[in-house]
Write a protein that holds these residues in place. Structure first.
Motif, short mmCIF file in Angstrom:
data_model
loop_
_atom_site.label_atom_id
_atom_site.label_comp_id
_atom_site.label_asym_id
_atom_site.label_seq_id
_atom_site.Cartn_x
_atom_site.Cartn_y
_atom_site.Cartn_z
N LEU A 38 0.81 -1.22 0.00
CA LEU A 38 0.00 0.00 0.00
C LEU A 38 0.85 1.27 0.00
O LEU A 38 0.44 2.29 -0.56
CB LEU A 38 -0.95 -0.01 1.18
CG LEU A 38 -2.06 -1.06 1.10
CD1 LEU A 38 -2.92 -1.03 2.34
CD2 LEU A 38 -2.89 -0.88 -0.14
N SER A 39 2.03 1.21 0.59
CA SER A 39 2.94 2.38 0.56
C SER A 39 3.40 2.62 -0.87
O SER A 39 3.44 3.76 -1.35
CB SER A 39 4.13 2.15 1.47
OG SER A 39 3.72 2.05 2.81
N ILE A 40 3.77 1.55 -1.56
CA ILE A 40 4.20 1.68 -2.96
C ILE A 40 3.05 2.18 -3.83
O ILE A 40 3.22 3.04 -4.69
CB ILE A 40 4.76 0.34 -3.47
CG1 ILE A 40 6.06 0.01 -2.73
CG2 ILE A 40 4.98 0.36 -4.97
CD1 ILE A 40 6.57 -1.38 -2.95
N TYR A 41 1.87 1.65 -3.59
CA TYR A 41 0.67 2.09 -4.33
C TYR A 41 0.40 3.57 -4.09
O TYR A 41 0.05 4.30 -5.02
CB TYR A 41 -0.53 1.24 -3.92
CG TYR A 41 -1.83 1.63 -4.57
CD1 TYR A 41 -2.07 1.33 -5.90
CD2 TYR A 41 -2.81 2.30 -3.85
CE1 TYR A 41 -3.26 1.71 -6.51
CE2 TYR A 41 -4.00 2.67 -4.45
CZ TYR A 41 -4.23 2.37 -5.77
OH TYR A 41 -5.40 2.74 -6.36
N SER A 42 0.58 4.03 -2.85
CA SER A 42 0.34 5.43 -2.51
C SER A 42 1.32 6.36 -3.22
O SER A 42 0.97 7.48 -3.58
CB SER A 42 0.45 5.66 -1.01
OG SER A 42 -0.49 4.91 -0.32
N ILE A 43 2.54 5.89 -3.38
CA ILE A 43 3.56 6.73 -4.03
C ILE A 43 3.23 6.93 -5.50
O ILE A 43 3.37 8.03 -6.04
CB ILE A 43 4.97 6.09 -3.85
CG1 ILE A 43 5.39 6.18 -2.39
CG2 ILE A 43 5.99 6.77 -4.76
CD1 ILE A 43 6.64 5.41 -2.06
N PHE A 44 2.79 5.86 -6.16
CA PHE A 44 2.55 5.94 -7.60
C PHE A 44 1.19 6.51 -7.99
O PHE A 44 0.96 6.87 -9.11
CB PHE A 44 2.75 4.56 -8.24
CG PHE A 44 4.18 4.13 -8.25
CD1 PHE A 44 5.13 4.84 -8.98
CD2 PHE A 44 4.59 3.04 -7.52
CE1 PHE A 44 6.45 4.46 -8.98
CE2 PHE A 44 5.91 2.65 -7.52
CZ PHE A 44 6.85 3.36 -8.25
N ILE A 45 0.27 6.53 -7.05
CA ILE A 45 -1.07 7.06 -7.37
C ILE A 45 -1.28 8.40 -6.74
O ILE A 45 -0.81 8.87 -5.84
CB ILE A 45 -2.16 6.07 -6.90
CG1 ILE A 45 -2.02 4.76 -7.63
CG2 ILE A 45 -3.54 6.65 -7.07
CD1 ILE A 45 -2.17 4.81 -9.14
#
Length: 101
Positions: free
Chosen positions: A94-101
């Motif tokens: 979810l941290s990676i998803y938050s960075i890219f979105i």
């Protein structure tokens, strides 16, 4: 502390303790049917699912966020990882998803 508050705390303790004590007294030395044992064995999982599922859908305005985190946690858990690894893995996804979105 006010005396009525102390009596209220004692009363709440007694009211909470009695329902937990009664099964031990009533079923002492008795064997429960295997069907009932199976049902009681699955109650913690059902309760946990009922508590977690609404949080998955309501964690953010974007429902994809919760579903992605749940899918990541399920996949990591399915692979046999420890609970801590499952939680940290879902947080990482979810941290990676938050960075890219």
């Amino acid at each position: 502390m006010n005396e009525s508050i102390v009596w209220m705390i004692i009363g709440m303790g007694v009211v909470t303790y009695i329902p937990r004590l009664l099964p031990f007294i009533l079923f002492q030395g008795k064997e429960m049917p295997s069907f009932l044992q199976g049902v009681l064995r699955n109650i913690p999982y059902a309760t946990l699912g009922a508590l977690i599922f609404p949080g998955i859908l309501l964690i953010q305005d974007d429902i994809t966020f919760g579903i992605l985190g749940a899918a990541a946690a399920f996949l990591i858990a399915y692979m046999g990882a420890n609970v801590i690894v499952v939680v940290l893995g879902a947080i990482a996804v979810l941290s990676i998803y938050s960075i890219f979105i």
